[in-house]
Design a protein around this motif. Structure first.
Motif, PDB file in Angstrom:
ATOM      1  N   ILE A 133      57.373  28.325  29.990  1.00 47.49           N
ATOM      2  CA  ILE A 133      57.026  26.933  29.441  1.00 47.49           C
ATOM      3  C   ILE A 133      57.207  25.622  30.493  1.00 47.49           C
ATOM      4  CG2 ILE A 133      58.644  27.836  27.399  1.00 47.49           C
ATOM      5  CD1 ILE A 133      61.142  26.194  28.529  1.00 47.49           C
ATOM      6  N   GLY A 147      67.231  25.038  24.527  1.00 43.85           N
ATOM      7  CA  GLY A 147      68.241  25.202  25.568  1.00 43.85           C
ATOM      8  C   GLY A 147      69.519  24.906  25.375  1.00 43.85           C
ATOM      9  N   ARG A 148      69.629  23.399  25.386  1.00 42.99           N
ATOM     10  CA  ARG A 148      71.022  23.200  25.358  1.00 42.99           C
ATOM     11  C   ARG A 148      71.817  23.296  24.021  1.00 42.99           C
ATOM     12  NH1 ARG A 148      70.252  17.449  25.140  1.00 42.99           N
ATOM     13  NH2 ARG A 148      68.266  17.869  24.683  1.00 42.99           N
ATOM     14  N   LYS A 179      66.581  28.150  31.734  1.00 42.00           N
ATOM     15  CA  LYS A 179      66.493  27.603  32.985  1.00 42.00           C
ATOM     16  C   LYS A 179      68.007  27.269  33.385  1.00 42.00           C
ATOM     17  CE  LYS A 179      65.048  23.173  31.213  1.00 42.00           C
ATOM     18  NZ  LYS A 179      63.996  22.394  30.697  1.00 42.00           N
ATOM     19  N   VAL A 195      55.292  18.580  24.387  1.00 43.25           N
ATOM     20  CA  VAL A 195      56.724  18.203  24.705  1.00 43.25           C
ATOM     21  C   VAL A 195      56.697  16.761  24.028  1.00 43.25           C
ATOM     22  CG1 VAL A 195      58.182  17.473  26.259  1.00 43.25           C
ATOM     23  CG2 VAL A 195      56.957  19.474  26.487  1.00 43.25           C
ATOM     24  N   MET A 241      50.781  23.842  22.673  1.00 40.59           N
ATOM     25  CA  MET A 241      52.024  23.539  23.034  1.00 40.59           C
ATOM     26  C   MET A 241      52.224  21.888  23.414  1.00 40.59           C
ATOM     27  SD  MET A 241      54.136  22.844  25.745  1.00 40.59           S
ATOM     28  CE  MET A 241      55.469  23.226  26.874  1.00 40.59           C
ATOM     29  N   MET A 243      62.410  20.850  20.541  1.00 43.34           N
ATOM     30  CA  MET A 243      63.526  21.252  21.656  1.00 43.34           C
ATOM     31  C   MET A 243      64.721  20.837  20.806  1.00 43.34           C
ATOM     32  SD  MET A 243      61.403  19.842  24.675  1.00 43.34           S
ATOM     33  CE  MET A 243      62.851  19.445  25.822  1.00 43.34           C
ATOM     34  N   ARG A 250      61.576  25.842  21.456  1.00 41.00           N
ATOM     35  CA  ARG A 250      62.091  26.033  22.627  1.00 41.00           C
ATOM     36  C   ARG A 250      63.434  25.356  22.799  1.00 41.00           C
ATOM     37  NH1 ARG A 250      56.993  23.498  23.027  1.00 41.00           N
ATOM     38  NH2 ARG A 250      58.347  21.644  24.234  1.00 41.00           N
TER      39      ARG A 250
HETATM   40  C1  PLP Z   1      64.084  22.616  29.165  1.00 36.42           C
HETATM   41  C2  PLP Z   1      62.811  22.692  28.245  1.00 36.42           C
HETATM   42  C3  PLP Z   1      63.224  23.124  26.909  1.00 36.42           C
HETATM   43  C4  PLP Z   1      64.568  23.091  26.167  1.00 36.42           C
HETATM   44  O1  PLP Z   1      65.162  21.897  26.193  1.00 36.42           O
HETATM   45  P1  PLP Z   1      66.406  21.585  25.699  1.00 36.42           P
HETATM   46  O2  PLP Z   1      66.512  20.066  25.114  1.00 36.42           O
HETATM   47  O3  PLP Z   1      67.569  22.017  26.386  1.00 36.42           O
HETATM   48  O4  PLP Z   1      66.541  22.450  24.228  1.00 36.42           O
HETATM   49  C5  PLP Z   1      62.026  23.183  26.010  1.00 36.42           C
HETATM   50  N1  PLP Z   1      60.675  22.930  26.417  1.00 36.42           N
HETATM   51  C6  PLP Z   1      60.529  22.723  27.803  1.00 36.42           C
HETATM   52  C7  PLP Z   1      59.173  22.541  28.336  1.00 36.42           C
HETATM   53  C8  PLP Z   1      61.640  22.610  28.844  1.00 36.42           C
HETATM   54  O5  PLP Z   1      61.343  22.393  29.988  1.00 36.42           O
END
Ligand code: PLP
Length: 236
Positions: free
Chosen positions: A77, A228-229, A34, A171, A169, A210, A226
């Motif tokens: 996601i 990203g950073r 993203k 967060v 799933m 994450m 999942r």
């Molecule tokens: C953005 C996002 C991630 C990734 O997050 P990072 O901290 O960059 O690894 C994972 N899961 C969801 C639902 C997200 O929105």
């Protein structure tokens, strides 16, 4: 740079698996792209990744068609409003964010129209943070009414045609306090076990973890993380 980051994440995955007595093959790394350009996605593909996650339908529908590598899998996601479900179905292989019967019903009808089975995870809110999406699973072990409601909604979703629920799933709360994060992941795992028994079907996937918490998630049983950073750098 991206290849190096991926190698580092993969090494950390291997270490966490080692600590947990698990095989690294039991963890799927989803690279969350993203806000990041297609050029970066291609770099990650060149480094060997095949699973990618996006959280907004508009952005995903711009980027996904530009990636033509076969066997690339896309993961939704983010929260999906039901009026946008139509765009999601043809683009994604796995939807992590199914969080209501209403949306499930919509997906089921769309999947039937597309003549396919849609793989989904049920997103659960086990931590109770106000901002968290997901089915209400806060305190599900102690609260029998909460559990009954959750079981009823889940049974109704599982009864829909053309949807294949493969797991859960969540967060974790935004904190670096492991004493808060770890119990959330452990709770999702127990919830998976309980729901699997309730629905009398396997729910093999646990999508949790994450950038800041994935080693803990793996220790607690994550099968999909999942990230990203840690791969693509901070988002602007
Ligand atoms: C953005 C996002 C991630 C990734 O997050 P990072 O901290 O960059 O690894 C994972 N899961 C969801 C639902 C997200 O929105």
């Amino acid at each position: 740079m991206i290849a190096e980051n991926i190698a580092q994440v993969q090494a950390s995955i291997a270490q966490a698996c080692e600590r947990a007595g698990r095989s690294p093959q039991s963890v799927t790394l989803v690279a969350v792209t993203k806000t990041k350009p297609v050029t970066m996605i291609r770099e990650a593909i060149d480094a060997g990744l095949r699973h990618f996650g996006e959280n907004r339908v508009e952005e995903a529908s711009e980027k996904i068609p530009q990636i033509t590598t076969p066997d690339v899998h896309w993961h939704m996601i983010g929260h999906v409003q039901s009026r946008k479900a139509k765009q999601v179905v043809p683009l994604f292989d796995l939807i992590h964010s199914l969080d209501s019967l209403k949306l499930a019903d919509k997906y089921a009808r769309l999947a039937q129209e597309h003549n396919r089975t849609l793989n989904v995870l049920l997103q659960m809110n086990v931590s109770g943070e106000e901002s968290k999406e997901g089915l209400d699973a806060v305190n599900w072990e102690a609260d029998a009414d909460k559990r009954a409601a959750l079981w009823a909604e889940t049974r109704a979703i599982a009864a829909l045609p053309a949807l294949n629920i493969t797991g859960l799933m969540t967060v974790a709360p935004f904190t670096d306090d492991e004493g808060i994060i770890r119990p959330v992941f452990a709770s999702l795992r127990r919830l998976r076990d309980a729901l699997s028994e309730e629905l009398a079907r396997p729910l093999p996937q646990l999508s949790m973890g994450m950038t800041d918490d994935y080693p803990i998630a793996i220790e607690e049983g994550a099968t999909i993380i999942r990230i990203g950073r840690a791969i693509f750098g901070e988002r602007s």
